[in-house]
Design a protein around this motif. Structure first.
Motif, short mmCIF file in Angstrom:
data_model
loop_
_atom_site.label_atom_id
_atom_site.label_comp_id
_atom_site.label_asym_id
_atom_site.label_seq_id
_atom_site.Cartn_x
_atom_site.Cartn_y
_atom_site.Cartn_z
N LEU A 106 2.65 2.43 4.45
CA LEU A 106 2.34 3.23 3.27
C LEU A 106 3.63 3.89 2.79
O LEU A 106 4.58 4.04 3.56
CB LEU A 106 1.31 4.32 3.62
N GLU A 110 1.92 8.15 -0.21
CA GLU A 110 0.59 7.75 0.28
C GLU A 110 0.31 8.34 1.66
O GLU A 110 -0.84 8.65 1.99
CB GLU A 110 0.49 6.21 0.35
N THR A 113 -1.13 11.58 0.88
CA THR A 113 -2.49 11.43 0.35
C THR A 113 -3.48 11.14 1.47
O THR A 113 -4.59 11.66 1.50
CB THR A 113 -2.54 10.29 -0.68
N ALA A 114 -3.05 10.28 2.40
CA ALA A 114 -3.95 9.87 3.49
C ALA A 114 -4.43 11.08 4.29
O ALA A 114 -5.55 11.09 4.79
CB ALA A 114 -3.26 8.87 4.40
#
Ligand SMILES: Nc1ncnc2c1ncn2[C@@H]1O[C@H](COP(=O)(O)OP(=O)(O)O)[C@@H](O)[C@H]1O
Ligand SMILES: [Mg+2]
Lengths: 270, 295
Positions: A106, A110, A113-114
């Protein structure tokens, strides 16, 4: 009086024993208190039981076939000894595990975000990201490249940033300095200290690099063979002759001294 | 050389290939989350087709209602499989999970045989079998529809993997422990990937059920689906689409050349060759990710 002390500790771990695979006793009655808003260090050599202590607190033991066989852990007054790891993150405990472990495929953005809770609004997430990028400007520059190709220092920053997205009130860091150049360790520790002071984030820092850790924490625990063998204020620990010799590189120790303790030192540092 | 005939073979190869992709997308979804090729994907596809039949032909619902309803039921079944079977295997060797999927496939085949018997039933989607001509080239309408469904699912999943939930699923595929450490529910993520793969199984079951009838043979699609997934790299949806097209064309055109020479049956040989050569020469497939070397 007792209750007042309880209320001041965000985390209180009492006589915890951990078994792996139902047979291996990895820690044997460890008690650690983290006062609210403080930074505390857990020091000790390889295999002492530092990571196990953190996993007992974050609930990640289960993933490694470990379990707490005795003792209790309280977080903000609530008993969390048996709680699911996910619930503990929701309550505000976040554990930056050993070895950075970013989501390699990622992007850094990201990765952040995860870690965002499902209920967090997009606006809040973006604000969190901006804050993290302002702490770690290097991450902002590389936010759309693949995380697996970041340098070791950048990955550690990302692992810490990813933990901050969960909005913890207790941040636990497992050997963040491992394999990093001294100037990077200083930079990262400086930022952690800054977040601790600005936002009152409580921090439990596991380190083999005692010299760097004792510079920024207020108290330290020394763990050996699954037991706490020393606990005191950072200054007192820095002044302690054993710690000086084995962790801080001695200084005044004569050659004779070093030879005498060589085998012990080697074990501690291996 | 008859170019019209060759293009007809190629174009129909592309369409058939996309139908393999349709199946393989389900395999990829599960591989990403569980790191195993789901040997029960054929069984799930067959069950998906039977559930549609049960709702439409047996319960009398119109197809436009029966298919989404079947998708919903299969979505629940996918979650159920994680909850009942997979969760207990967390932390065990991956080969155990692989064996579990094999057992699941046998179970699903046995159950469908017991409930619906072995005779082939038709899906009766109502897609016309009148020839469709693109210039001089003959195209099968149901293949065209199925290829469209495959591409639509491909686009839908590409978009899905950019959403927060999709990003969390990709995080789970990368590192279970790190996912747990930031509060991602790995269990629910794995369940969701099984649920989505079961929905894909309904789509594949409907299209393939229309083409070859609904019976136990639907579960054998697994072999071509696996070949496509392996060629595509097992964890890449784009890979599954491209590999499907490649296998479809190679199989269609290749069989036309080889069949007269070997007297038929060369399709299976071509599929076998593609699978074996991929594993030998390019184990990561066309688009499979390599683990990044740490410096
Ligand atoms: N997953 C595990 N399974 C079995 N034993 C383990 C596991 N993790 C750690 N141990 C053992 O527990 C002890 C403490 O390890 P650990 O907590 O990782 O120490 P530290 O972090 O201080 O280096 C060691 O003896 C180690 O071998
Ligand atoms: Mg450790």
């Amino acid at each position: 009086m007792q209750e007042k002390v309880e209320a001041q500790n965000i985390l209180s771990m009492n006589s915890i024993e951990v078994l792996y695979d139902n047979v291996l006793l990895a820690i044997k009655g460890v008690s650690v208190q983290v006062p609210k808003g403080e930074m505390i260090a857990l020091l000790g050599s390889n295999g002492a039981g530092k990571s196990t202590t953190l996993k007992a607190i974050s609930g990640l033991l289960k993933a490694e076939r470990g379990r707490i066989s005795r003792g209790e852990i309280k977080f903000e007054g609530t008993d969390i000894t048996e709680m699911l790891a996910q619930k503990r993150v929701e309550m505000g405990i976040c554990h930056v595990i050993e070895g950075r472990r970013v989501f390699e495929h990622l992007t850094p953005d990201e990765n952040l975000t995860a870690a965002a809770p499902m209920g967090m609004s997009k606006a809040t997430l973006n604000a969190e990201k901006e804050k993290i990028y302002s702490f770690f400007p290097r991450l902002a520059e590389r936010k759309n490249s693949q995380a697996g190709y970041l340098s070791g220092g950048e990955q550690q920053m990302l692992a810490i940033g990813r933990a901050l997205v969960t909005q913890p009130s207790l941040l636990m860091l497992d050997e963040p300095s491992l394999g990093l150049a001294p100037f990077l360790v200083e930079e990262i520790f400086g930022i952690i200290k800054q977040i601790n002071q600005e936002q009152g984030l409580s921090v439990l820092l596991v380190e083999q690099n005692a010299l760097a850790a004792l510079e920024i924490v207020s108290e330290g625990y020394l763990i050996e063979n699954g037991r706490v063998v020393m606990h005191g204020a950072a200054d007192a620990l820095k002044a302690n002759s054993d710690i000086q010799e084995f962790y801080l590189g001695g200084g005044e120790g004569t050659n004779f001294h070093e030879v005498k303790h060589y085998s012990r030192r080697k074990r501690w540092l291996s | 050389m008859d170019w019209v005939f060759l293009s007809e073979l190629a174009i129909n190869g592309v369409l058939t290939g996309l139908l393999y992709s349709l199946f393989a997308i389900g395999l990829v979804l599960i591989y990403k989350a569980s790191s195993v090729p789901n040997l029960a994907q054929g069984g799930l596809t067959m069950v998906g087709a039977y559930v549609v039949l049960a709702l439409s032909h047996d319960a009398g619902l119109p197809l436009w209602l029966a298919i989404p309803l079947a998708a919903l039921i299969m979505f629940g079944l996918g979650f159920g499989i994680e909850r009942v079977a997979l969760r207990r295997l967390a932390g065990r060797p991956v080969v155990m999970i692989l064996m579990l999927t094999l057992g699941l496939d046998i179970f699903l085949r046995g159950t469908t045989l017991a409930i619906w018997g072995g005779t082939s039933r038709s899906m009766e989607l109502g897609v016309s079998y009148d020839p469709l001509f693109l210039g001089d080239i003959f195209i099968s309408r149901i293949h065209l529809v199925g290829a469209g469904v495959a591409l639509a699912l491909f686009v839908a999943f590409m978009l899905f993997f950019r959403t927060r939930t999709g990003i969390k699923l990709r995080a789970i595929a990368d590192d279970y422990m790190a996912s747990w450490s930031v509060g991602i529910s790995v269990e629910r993520g794995v369940g969701l990937s099984w649920a989505l793969a079961s929905v894909v199984a309904v789509a594949a079951g409907v299209i393939w059920g229309e083409i070859q009838g609904v019976d136990q043979a639907l579960s054998l699609l697994l072999l071509k689906g696996l070949t496509v997934a392996v060629l595509g790299g097992l964890d890449s949806i784009l890979g599954a689409v491209i590999a499907g097209i490649i296998l479809g064309v190679v199989e269609n055109v290749g069989a036309d050349f080889l069949d007269p020479l070997v007297g038929g049956g060369s399709r299976e040989l071509i599929v076998a060759a593609v699978l074996i050569l991929t594993v030998m020469i390019r184990p990561h497939g066309l688009f499979g990710r390599h683990d990044i070397e740490r410096v």
